[in-house]
Design a protein around this motif. Structure first.
Motif, short mmCIF file in Angstrom:
data_model
loop_
_atom_site.label_atom_id
_atom_site.label_comp_id
_atom_site.label_asym_id
_atom_site.label_seq_id
_atom_site.Cartn_x
_atom_site.Cartn_y
_atom_site.Cartn_z
N ILE A 20 0.85 -1.20 0.00
CA ILE A 20 0.00 0.00 0.00
C ILE A 20 0.88 1.24 0.00
CG2 ILE A 20 -2.32 -0.43 0.91
CD1 ILE A 20 -1.24 -0.79 3.62
N GLY A 21 0.32 2.36 -0.48
CA GLY A 21 1.06 3.63 -0.48
C GLY A 21 1.30 4.11 0.94
N ARG A 22 1.89 5.27 1.02
CA ARG A 22 2.16 5.84 2.35
C ARG A 22 0.86 6.23 3.03
NH1 ARG A 22 7.04 8.98 3.46
NH2 ARG A 22 8.73 7.99 2.34
N LEU A 23 0.70 5.83 4.28
CA LEU A 23 -0.45 6.29 5.06
C LEU A 23 -0.18 7.75 5.45
CD1 LEU A 23 -0.92 3.29 7.52
CD2 LEU A 23 -1.75 3.55 5.18
N ARG A 24 -1.22 8.58 5.30
CA ARG A 24 -1.04 10.01 5.60
C ARG A 24 -2.15 10.50 6.52
NH1 ARG A 24 3.24 13.19 3.23
NH2 ARG A 24 3.23 12.92 0.98
N ILE A 25 -1.81 11.40 7.42
CA ILE A 25 -2.83 12.14 8.16
C ILE A 25 -2.57 13.64 7.99
CG2 ILE A 25 -3.31 10.32 9.84
CD1 ILE A 25 -1.59 11.79 11.86
N TYR A 26 -3.63 14.43 8.18
CA TYR A 26 -3.57 15.86 7.88
C TYR A 26 -4.13 16.65 9.06
CZ TYR A 26 -3.30 13.58 3.41
OH TYR A 26 -2.92 12.74 2.40
N HIS A 41 -13.60 13.13 -0.15
CA HIS A 41 -12.41 12.30 -0.35
C HIS A 41 -12.48 10.97 0.40
CE1 HIS A 41 -9.93 15.28 -2.53
NE2 HIS A 41 -10.61 16.15 -1.83
N ASP A 42 -13.62 10.73 1.06
CA ASP A 42 -13.81 9.50 1.82
C ASP A 42 -12.69 9.31 2.86
OD1 ASP A 42 -15.04 7.20 2.62
OD2 ASP A 42 -14.11 5.93 1.07
N VAL A 43 -12.47 10.35 3.66
CA VAL A 43 -11.44 10.30 4.70
C VAL A 43 -12.08 10.59 6.05
CG1 VAL A 43 -9.29 11.38 5.51
CG2 VAL A 43 -9.67 11.08 3.08
N TRP A 44 -11.60 9.90 7.06
CA TRP A 44 -12.10 10.03 8.43
C TRP A 44 -11.77 11.42 8.98
CZ3 TRP A 44 -13.78 5.72 11.63
CH2 TRP A 44 -13.91 6.00 12.99
N LEU A 45 -12.76 12.03 9.65
CA LEU A 45 -12.50 13.31 10.33
C LEU A 45 -12.57 13.12 11.84
CD1 LEU A 45 -12.03 16.39 10.31
CD2 LEU A 45 -14.52 16.66 10.27
N HIS A 46 -11.42 13.33 12.48
CA HIS A 46 -11.38 13.29 13.95
C HIS A 46 -11.30 14.73 14.45
CE1 HIS A 46 -10.35 12.21 18.03
NE2 HIS A 46 -9.19 12.83 17.97
N THR A 67 -7.35 24.45 1.32
CA THR A 67 -5.97 23.96 1.45
C THR A 67 -5.97 22.45 1.70
OG1 THR A 67 -5.43 26.08 2.46
CG2 THR A 67 -3.81 24.33 2.71
N LEU A 68 -6.92 22.02 2.53
CA LEU A 68 -7.02 20.58 2.82
C LEU A 68 -7.41 19.81 1.57
CD1 LEU A 68 -7.16 18.18 4.82
CD2 LEU A 68 -9.60 18.72 5.13
N ASP A 69 -8.40 20.34 0.86
CA ASP A 69 -8.88 19.70 -0.36
C ASP A 69 -7.73 19.49 -1.34
OD1 ASP A 69 -11.15 18.77 -1.91
OD2 ASP A 69 -10.76 20.50 -3.21
N GLU A 70 -6.93 20.53 -1.50
CA GLU A 70 -5.80 20.49 -2.42
C GLU A 70 -4.77 19.43 -1.98
OE1 GLU A 70 -5.13 21.82 -5.20
OE2 GLU A 70 -3.02 21.19 -5.26
N ARG A 106 -6.18 15.94 -2.65
CA ARG A 106 -6.20 15.68 -4.08
C ARG A 106 -4.78 15.31 -4.58
NH1 ARG A 106 -10.38 18.03 -6.92
NH2 ARG A 106 -10.45 19.73 -5.44
N ARG A 107 -3.80 16.10 -4.15
CA ARG A 107 -2.42 15.88 -4.57
C ARG A 107 -1.92 14.51 -4.09
NH1 ARG A 107 -0.43 20.75 -2.56
NH2 ARG A 107 0.05 19.56 -0.70
N ASP A 108 -2.24 14.19 -2.83
CA ASP A 108 -1.73 12.94 -2.28
C ASP A 108 -2.40 11.72 -2.91
OD1 ASP A 108 0.12 14.13 -0.75
OD2 ASP A 108 -0.70 13.56 1.19
N ARG A 109 -3.70 11.81 -3.17
CA ARG A 109 -4.39 10.71 -3.84
C ARG A 109 -3.75 10.47 -5.22
NH1 ARG A 109 -7.57 7.79 -0.49
NH2 ARG A 109 -9.47 8.77 0.21
N ALA A 110 -3.46 11.58 -5.91
CA ALA A 110 -2.88 11.47 -7.26
C ALA A 110 -1.50 10.82 -7.20
CB ALA A 110 -2.80 12.86 -7.90
N THR A 111 -0.78 11.04 -6.10
CA THR A 111 0.57 10.48 -5.95
C THR A 111 0.53 9.03 -5.50
OG1 THR A 111 1.04 12.68 -5.08
CG2 THR A 111 2.84 11.13 -5.00
N GLY A 112 -0.64 8.53 -5.11
CA GLY A 112 -0.72 7.14 -4.65
C GLY A 112 -0.60 6.99 -3.15
N HIS A 113 -0.59 8.12 -2.43
CA HIS A 113 -0.60 8.03 -0.97
C HIS A 113 -2.00 7.64 -0.49
CE1 HIS A 113 3.33 9.54 -1.14
NE2 HIS A 113 3.07 10.85 -1.12
N LEU A 114 -2.07 7.17 0.76
CA LEU A 114 -3.35 6.73 1.29
C LEU A 114 -3.77 7.60 2.48
CD1 LEU A 114 -5.63 4.71 1.16
CD2 LEU A 114 -4.31 3.19 2.62
#
Ligand SMILES: *Cc1c(COP(=O)(O)O)cnc(C)c1O
Length: 497
Positions: free
Chosen positions: A191-197, A278-283, A235-238, A241-249
């Motif tokens: 799997i690609g790199r796991l990322r949190i924001y 983006h189907d990402v969890w919001l904590h 800024t978050l949206d961008e 979007r960038r990370d999904r395009a790069t294959g990050h998770l």
């Protein structure tokens, strides 16, 4: 072959070493402790908030050999009152304004004693049905105060740092659902790199969760907030979007309701919309600010948190409840339990109840709910709200004093009773670094005086003195005295560069 050990026989000498205090001893010693505590409380305002003491002195006063023989409880108490209490920073002092001003109230102090005396374990329904029932009620009430769905799954934990770790574990579980990492582990899936924001203002507990969960600090993306100190949805949206395009998770986004440095609130509903796209969890880290929703004058001014997938709130920060007391919620039924449940045979029951040990990593759990239950019942919603409103009035009082004095700059405004101040000497302030140093000296001068305890923050490169208000005992007079202390310290430090 050695003979099996037979149980030892009791003798008179050993039985003198057995057993607990009698009920009479508990009552008598309990009264003495309460008397001492009340005397301490009555003297608080003439007691330094922070001790001015060398570490060697404290260690020297306390360090001793493990006692071989029983010691008289009087000497234990004397030692505590003479060598421990004077060397504490008094977090329950009405002039403690460092970090986040907190307090423990009378009902909660007594509830802690009852919790210790009963020593029941809140892991399973069977292990203490009423413990679980009280925790359920308290969780529902706290959710109501924070404006989060009251039917969310919840669990009391020891700290927001752990609540966030648990929430991000659940988020990771969901993001990696196809790989069943609970069973197969994290590696080997390609799997690609796991990322949190999160934002550049967010709490360090998020980085520590990333370190622990195998996400890593390099994959904890702290987005720049700029002067608003709020996470910008675009800024978050961008970034997503960038990370999904790069294959990050992308695994999760962490928004803050009340940042620790300056009390800023991220726009949770707008961030939730981006996360949903983006189907990402919001904590939401609401450790500091989420429960301030209980102050009616703030209702409607704080972001609605109900769209967050998970939320942490800290009664230990603002609900007059002593440490430890944090609550974690997740809106999706069963998700916390699916993340953490692992039932060994010895704990298998057929209670048919949701078991709290399944919702975090902690197995044995104290009756932590009791002190929150007693506090909320003793003060009621209106009593809690009135006390919170009073803290905000005190913050406004200090803000007005600073506003009326040109040398003091208010660097950041918050709906929370938190001030970020900066002293700029008349005719000075051209040299930011010198002003930073001056403010650091003012802070240190105040803290050394014993008259107040303050802390600092650096907001986008600018050093500020933070004054957090929220102690249940703090009055107008305390705030006026604090203002005098700050002014005296500023004068002193400017006159003695
Ligand atoms: C205080 C704080 C925390 C950490 O709380 P603990 O209960 O001490 O772990 C996390 N986030 C924010 C925003 C805080 O203010």
């Amino acid at each position: 072959m050695t003979a099996p050990l037979s149980p030892p026989r009791a003798n008179a000498a050993s039985s003198a070493l057995l057993g607990d205090w009698s009920p009479e001893e508990l009552r008598d010693n309990g009264r003495r402790v309460l008397d001492l505590l009340c005397a301490h409380q009555a003297r608080l305002r003439s007691t330094p908030v922070e001790p001015d003491v060398h570490p060697d002195t404290v260690r020297g006063a306390i360090d001793s050999r493990l006692p071989d023989h029983p010691q008289d409880f009087t000497s234990v108490l004397d030692d505590t009152w003479h060598n421990v209490l004077p060397h504490l920073t008094l977090w329950n002092h009405p002039s403690f304004h460092a970090y986040v001003s907190t307090s423990s109230c009378g009902p909660a102090v007594l509830a802690e004693t009852v919790t210790a005396a009963l020593n029941v374990n809140a892991l399973l329904w069977r292990a203490g049905p009423a413990v679980i029932a009280v925790e359920d009620v308290v969780l529902r009430w706290l959710a109501e105060l924070a404006g989060y769905p009251t039917d969310a799954d919840g669990v009391l934990t020891t700290a927001a740092s752990l609540s966030t770790l648990y929430a991000l574990t659940a988020a990771r579980e969901c993001a990696l659902a196809p790989y069943d990492v609970r069973r197969t582990g994290l590696t080997g899936h390609g799997i690609g790199r796991l990322r949190i924001y999160t934002s550049d203002q967010a709490h360090s507990s998020i980085d520590r969760a990333a370190m622990t969960l195998g996400i890593g600090l390099d994959n904890t993306i702290r987005l720049n907030t700029g002067p608003t100190r709020r996470l910008d949805p675009a800024t978050l949206d961008e970034a997503l979007r960038r990370d999904r395009a790069t294959g990050h998770l992308p695994v999760a986004v962490i928004a803050t309701a009340g940042t620790t440095p300056s009390g800023a609130f991220d726009p949770v509903p707008e961030l939730a919309a981006v996360c949903a796209r983006h189907d990402v969890w919001l904590h939401v880290d609401g450790a500091y600010g989420a429960l301030w929703n209980a102050e009616p004058r703030l209702a409607g001014h704080l972001p609605d948190l109900s769209a967050a997938d998970s939320l942490v709130v800290n009664p230990q920060k603002c609900l007059y409840t002593p440490m430890d007391a944090s609550a974690l919620y997740c809106r999706h039924p069963g998700v916390l339990a699916n993340t953490f449940r692992l039932v060994p045979e010895i704990l298998r029951t057929d209670s048919g109840q949701a078991e709290l040990m399944d919702r975090s990593l902690q197995l044995g759990r104290s009756f932590r709910a009791l002190k929150i239950w007693w506090t909320l019942r003793t003060f009621g919603r209106t009593g809690i709200a009135a006390r919170m409103a009073h803290s905000r009035e005190l913050a406004a009082r200090l803000r007005d004093l600073a506003d009326a004095t040109p040398a003091w700059d208010i660097v950041a405004h918050s709906p929370l009773p938190l001030l970020c101040l900066r002293y700029i000497p008349p005719g000075g302030g051209h040299d930011d670094e010198a002003t930073d140093r001056l403010n650091a000296r003012i802070l240190s001068h105040v803290n050394k005086s014993g008259r107040a305890s303050l802390s600092h923050a650096v907001l986008h490169g600018t050093y500020v003195i933070r004054v957090s208000i929220g102690n249940i005992h703090t009055t107008e007079d305390d705030i006026d005295a604090l203002w005098t202390t700050l002014q005296d310290a500023a004068r002193h430090c400017t006159a003695h560069p």
